[in-house]
Every structure is written in structure tokens, then in C-alpha cells.
Scaffold this active site. Structure first.
Site, PDB file in Angstrom:
ATOM      1  N   ASP A  12       0.862  -1.185   0.000  1.00  0.00           N
ATOM      2  CA  ASP A  12       0.000   0.000   0.000  1.00  0.00           C
ATOM      3  C   ASP A  12       0.904   1.243   0.000  1.00  0.00           C
ATOM      4  OD1 ASP A  12      -3.283   0.092   1.375  1.00  0.00           O
ATOM      5  OD2 ASP A  12      -2.241   1.768   0.407  1.00  0.00           O
TER       6      ASP A  12
ATOM      7  N   ASP B  31      -2.863   4.788  -2.390  1.00  0.00           N
ATOM      8  CA  ASP B  31      -3.865   5.453  -1.565  1.00  0.00           C
ATOM      9  C   ASP B  31      -4.213   6.827  -2.138  1.00  0.00           C
ATOM     10  OD1 ASP B  31      -4.221   7.040   1.507  1.00  0.00           O
ATOM     11  OD2 ASP B  31      -5.330   5.226   0.995  1.00  0.00           O
TER      12      ASP B  31
ATOM     13  N   GLU C  62      -6.375   4.201  -5.932  1.00  0.00           N
ATOM     14  CA  GLU C  62      -7.661   4.508  -5.297  1.00  0.00           C
ATOM     15  C   GLU C  62      -8.061   5.915  -5.753  1.00  0.00           C
ATOM     16  OE1 GLU C  62      -9.630   4.854  -0.807  1.00  0.00           O
ATOM     17  OE2 GLU C  62      -7.629   5.668  -1.241  1.00  0.00           O
TER      18      GLU C  62
ATOM     19  N   HIS D 276     -11.424  -2.257   3.311  1.00  0.00           N
ATOM     20  CA  HIS D 276     -11.248  -1.939   4.741  1.00  0.00           C
ATOM     21  C   HIS D 276     -11.913  -0.618   5.139  1.00  0.00           C
ATOM     22  CE1 HIS D 276      -8.397   0.409   2.569  1.00  0.00           C
ATOM     23  NE2 HIS D 276      -8.192   1.152   3.643  1.00  0.00           N
ATOM     24  N   ASP D 277     -12.464   0.107   4.157  1.00  0.00           N
ATOM     25  CA  ASP D 277     -13.172   1.375   4.416  1.00  0.00           C
ATOM     26  C   ASP D 277     -14.681   1.230   4.247  1.00  0.00           C
ATOM     27  OD1 ASP D 277     -10.655   3.353   2.639  1.00  0.00           O
ATOM     28  OD2 ASP D 277     -10.811   2.838   4.774  1.00  0.00           O
TER      29      ASP D 277
END
Ligand code: TEU
Ligand code: CA
Length: 546
Positions: free
Chosen positions: A98, A200, A242, A316-317
Site C-alpha cells: 500500500d 492510496d 484509489e 477496509h473502508d
């Protein structure tokens, strides 16, 4: 389309804090992940997206990094990380790290230096502005985690920008020294043999701050192309960005083959469409199939021949897939399998979020004290201060809060679901006695074996990877169906998105279609008819015979 080694791969996302604890401190860790590599190999996945494991004060559970090239003590050591990369590769599994470079932690040495003085060589690694005339923040930009997006630094009398928490100062991507530092760091990780990067909020690094244009700034794509050429573009790494702001046109800029940018992006239209215009994710709109189908069709069609889609229901969000799009109750298993078949039979790269493969559900902690997510906790305070009721905010958090995805992985029915022998950092979902990996492995007809079959089919049938997407039964209010066509091969995919028994009238030209049923969540169907009776959440994929 030029074929890529990863086109038939499925990605499994691991949130390390909640995956597997190997030393009883209640926090998942790298040795815990290594202990589950055989399980992941059995599932058949070839890529792991590993959420951050870097040194961090954990203000945002690792998305606030203080050292990009050291591992957080609670997660392990660099030696263990290198062992994970090696042991995964032995199982033909490649790690996507990440990459969180829109911001750092406020404990990163760059920021500590930057705070020392206005002419410190690292000052310009971050974004500083003088106070407004009233001494307040330079403008009314709001942080995603509540409050102003500007924090005042007493020592220098200036404000620094933080789009997320006050402890996540934004990096200044107009500074070529930032480029050089980040590119060098990425190349050192690539040299460790990783498979690529998940990036990210990559759509925010080109921010035009004074114009408050944070996403899709004018330099964004030039920055990404520069990053590509300086690092991963030299090899065949996989990169996924993302991009909450992405439109299909943006996605073609990001993932167009000739663009030299990314392999694909995460876009969130199928998520945001069920958020309230005003209250956002804190007030959910009911799931509605017609607009959902329209969004999926839009992306499948727009990236048909150019670009490449990423396919996911959760991460995970986000809330758990079966809770958001399926049924947590009587039809949990049937709807979880339907959602799996639907996702894995679309065109693009499928992502499985840890626990999705056993149908884990959202959690409903009764009190706000049981929650850990900075976004939920901050917004709970902020909204209550604005007059929103406790009940409404708890409802919003139960529906869309990020901790829904972060409860410990449920491995078996022993205490704390076999995740830890200690006290878990966040409470285990009480339904772990029923929903856990051990039970799923023991049940031949479980959701887990259904996912394993889908992952295997993707390697056997090119039509699942490269077949064109052609919607059918478009107007049907309860069924989402399409064809995948590749050369003479056609795969018909039919999904009942409701808990209703349905009589599905089959279009005339399809009534005598028959072939091989590749997968189903009820009795296999190898031929159609004038009409078929669909069970609740029934879903199947039929490879049409020649
Ligand atoms: O997420 C970006 C982001 O906007 C979401 O965090 C946000 O929660 C949104 O409302 C979705 O629910 C990325 C990471 O995935 C997230 O975990 C980090 O907190 C965030 O960036 C900051 O790094
Ligand atoms: Ca641990």
C-alpha cells in the site's frame, strides 16, 4: 488487448491489524499472515493487497506513515516482511504494497524537520499557508475526517494542509524533491520482489490547493506518468490507484494501455450511489437494482477495449458485501455466493476482502466506545455537535462505518474466533461461532469453496477474463444478467438480486440455449426454456454450447 500475467489473477486484500495475531497481543501481524499462506494458496489467489504495515503512530491504523522503509513494531520486522514476500512467492502469490504518499504521519522525520523553521530544507515537503485576515484557516476546506483541513503551527504562525486527520499532513507534490524521495523508496520496495502497489487516494496528489481543487489537479496524470517511468513502469508490476473522484473518462486516462500510468483504478460509483446527497455515508439510501445495474454497465462498457476495471464489493473502508448488497439472515449463504459469482463474472480484476470468502457481516456495537475508526469517531462528535441525534449517527455507523470491515477475521469457533489468544484490539463479531473458516472448510457447499471454484474458473476460461460484456434482460427489476462473449464462446450469467422466488421469462432467441453450467448456488442449470423458476438470490453461469 495485450495480455498481462495478472489478467487472470484474483487479488485478496489483507487488513493486517485484523487478519491473524501470532503473538497474543490482540493485534494481527506479519507472522500471522505467513501462518495463513497455505489457506490463501488453497483459495487460489495470486495477489495480496497488503494494507499498510509500515512504522506508524497508528492515528489512522497505518495510513499515517512515519517511516516508509521500516515495519511497525506491532506488525513485526523487515526480516519478517521479506520472509512473507519470499514465502508468498513460493506459492505463486505476489504482494501489492500500500503506497500512501498523499500524506505522511506528523511523526515522519520530513515533517519533524519541516516544523523546525520556515527555511528548513524539508519545509517545502508540505503545504503551508499564512492565516486568513481574521487569523483563521486560509480557507474553509474541510478534512474528510472532520473539522478544518488546515492545522495551525504556533511556532511559525502558519497553517499546514491535512485532507485527512490533523496527524496526516499532506505532501507537496509540486516539490521535485518529494518525487525523488518517493520514487527511490518505491524502487527499493520493488527491489525486494513485491508484485506492485495499491496507491492510496492517488487522485489527490495533483491537488491545486488555493483553487480547492484537490482531486484531478492539472498535474495529476503527469505526476503518475513520471512515477511510472521512474519506478514500476520498467517492470511488469501491478498498480491499482484509489480514485474516489474517477469517472470512466478518468479511468481511461489512468489505465489506458498507451498511457504509461496505472494497471487499473478503484472507482466507487457503485458505493457512493447509495450515500445520501447531504449526509453522505452517514445516511444510507436503500439498495436499488436498476441504478446499480446502470452503474456497473457504464463501467463495463466504457472500459471494454481500452483500460481495465477493478471489481470489488468491499474493502477496509466499506461495509461488508453481504450486509450491503445481500442478506445477512436466512439467505446469507445464497446471497454471498450470488454476489461472488456476479463480481467474478464481470470483466476486470476481482478483489476479495478478507472474510468476504466466508460471508462475514457488518457488526453493530451498541456504544460508540467500542468503535476504533478515527473517521467514525470524529464524525460522530462533529455531527452530534451539529445537532444530529446519537441514534441517527449510530445508524449511519452501523450501516457504513469502516469498523464493519475491521472486526477480527473469524478463523474458528474458539474464543475470539481463533484470531488471538489475547484481547483483540476491537471486539470480534459475535456471529463467529457460526461464521468462520474452519466451519466453511468442513462444509463442501460453503461460500469458501464457491470462491475457490470461481478463482479456478478464471484460470480455465479466457471468456471470463477477456469476454466482452453484453447486458441482457436490462429492464428486469430483480435480475442482473449479462453475456460475456469471446470469439465463439458465450457465457450467460444470471443473478437474482432479491430474496424472492421469481418466474423469469426468457427472451425467445435464448429459450433453447444449453451448455455447461460452470457455477451455481442452487442445482446446476445447463439449459434454458420459455421461462425458469429462480430461487431467492439464485445465480448461475452457463457456457453456451456451440
Ligand atoms: O481512503 C480514502 C477515503 O476517502 C476513505 O478513507 C474515506 O473513508 C471514505 O469516506 C470512504 O469511506 C484511503 C484509505 O483507504 C483509508 O483507509 C485512509 O483512511 C485514507 O485513504 C487516508 O489515508
Ligand atoms: Ca500480534
Amino acid at each position: 488487448m495485450e495480455k498481462k500475467w495478472w489478467h487472470n489473477a484474483v487479488v485478496y486484500q489483507i487488513y493486517p491489524r485484523s487478519f491473524m495475531d501470532s503473538n497474543g497481543d490482540g493485534i494481527g501481524d506479519i507472522n500471522g499472515i505467513i501462518s495463513k499462506l497455505d489457506y490463501l494458496q488453497q483459495l487460489g489467489i495470486n495477489l495480496i493487497w497488503l494494507s499498510p504495515v509500515y512504522r506508524s503512530p497508528m492515528d489512522d491504523n497505518g495510513y499515517d506513515i512515519s517511516d516508509y522503509e521500516d515495519i511497525a513494531a506491532e506488525f513485526g520486522t523487515m526480516a519478517q516482511m521479506e520472509s512473507l514476500i519470499a514465502q508468498a512467492k513460493q506459492r505463486d502469490i505476489h504482494i501489492l504494497m500500500d503506497l500512501v504518499v498523499n500524506h505522511t504521519s506528523d511523526e515522519h522525520p520530513w515533517f519533524i524537520e519541516a516544523l523546525k523553521s520556515k527555511d528548513n530544507p524539508y519545509r517545502d515537503f508540505y503545504i503551508w499557508r499564512k492565516p486568513a485576515a481574521d487569523g483563521g484557516p486560509p480557507n474553509d476546506f474541510h478534512s474528510y475526517f472532520g473539522g478544518s483541513g488546515w492545522a495551525f503551527d504556533e511556532a511559525s504562525g502558519e497553517y499546514y494542509l491535512h485532507q485527512f486527520s490533523v496527524r496526516q499532513p499532506d505532501l507537496n507534490w509540486e516539490n521535485p524533491r518529494v518525487h525523488a524521495e518517493v520514487h527511490a523508496m518505491m524502487n527499493r520496495w520493488l527491489a525486494k520482489g513485491i508484485g506492485g502497489f495499491r496507491m492510496d487516494v492517488i487522485d489527490l496528489i495533483g491537488k491545486e490547493v488555493d483553487a480547492q481543487k484537490m482531486a484531478n489537479g492539472k498535474n495529476l496524470h503527469a505526476l503518475i506518468r513520471q512515477m511510472n517511468r521512474a519506478t514500476f513502469g520498467k517492470g511488469d508490476a501491478v498498480t491499482v490507484g484509489e480514485a474516489w473522484s474517477a469517472t470512466p473518462a478518468d479511468a481511461l486516462l489512468y489505465s489506458g494501455v498507451e498511457r504509461e500510468e496505472l494497471s487499473m483504478v478503484f472507482q466507487f460509483d457503485h458505493i457512493k450511489q447509495f450515500w445520501d446527497e447531504h449526509a453522505g455515508k452517514w445516511r444510507s439510501k436503500p439498495f436499488e437494482l436498476a441504478s446499480f445495474k446502470a452503474v456497473i454497465e457504464k463501467w463495463q462498457t466504457a472500459l471494454a477495449h481500452q483500460g481495465w476495471n477493478s471489481l470489488f464489493w468491499s474493502n477496509h473502508d466499506l461495509p461488508r458485501a453481504v450486509s450491503k448488497f445481500g442478506d445477512e439472515g436466512e439467505f446469507r449463504v445464497a446471497s454471498a455466493k450470488m454476489l461472488a459469482t456476479a463480481l467474478h463474472c464481470l470483466k476486470g480484476t476481482p478483489y476479495i476482502y478478507q472474510g468476504e470468502e466466508i460471508g462475514m457481516t457488518n457488526v453493530r456495537y451498541e456504544t460508540i466506545d467500542e468503535y476504533r475508526d478515527i473517521e467514525s469517531l470524529n464524525l460522530y462528535q462533529e455531527r452530534l455537535a451539529e445537532g444530529v441525534s446519537h441514534e441517527e449517527m449510530m445508524q449511519g455507523i452501523h450501516a457504513n462505518g469502516r469498523d464493519n470491515a475491521r472486526t477480527p477475521m473469524q478463523w474458528d469457533d474458539s474464543p475470539n474466533a481463533g484470531f488471538t489468544t489475547g484481547t483483540p484490539w476491537i471486539t470480534v463479531n459475535p456471529n463467529y461461532r457460526e461464521i468462520n473458516v474452519a466451519a466453511a472448510l468442513a462444509e463442501p457447499d460453503s461460500i469458501l469453496w464457491h470462491y475457490q471454484k470461481l478463482v479456478a474458473l478464471r484460470k480455465q476460461y479466457p471468456v471470463l477474463v477477456y469476454g466482452d460484456f453484453q447486458p441482457v434482460l436490462r429492464e428486469h427489476p430483480q435480475v442482473f444478467a449479462w453475456l460475456r462473449a469471446l470469439d465463439s464462446e458465450r457465457l450467460l450469467v444470471i443473478n437474482n438480486f432479491t430474496a424472492e422466488h421469481l418466474t423469469l421469462d426468457i427472451p425467445h432467441q435464448m429459450q433453447n440455449w444449453h451448455g455447461e453450467c460452470l457455477i451455481s448456488n442452487y442445482a446446476p442449470r445447463d439449459r434454458l426454456a420459455v421461462s425458469i423458476e429462480l430461487q431467492p438470490y439464485e445465480s448461475f453461469a452457463l457456457l453456451i454450447g456451440r
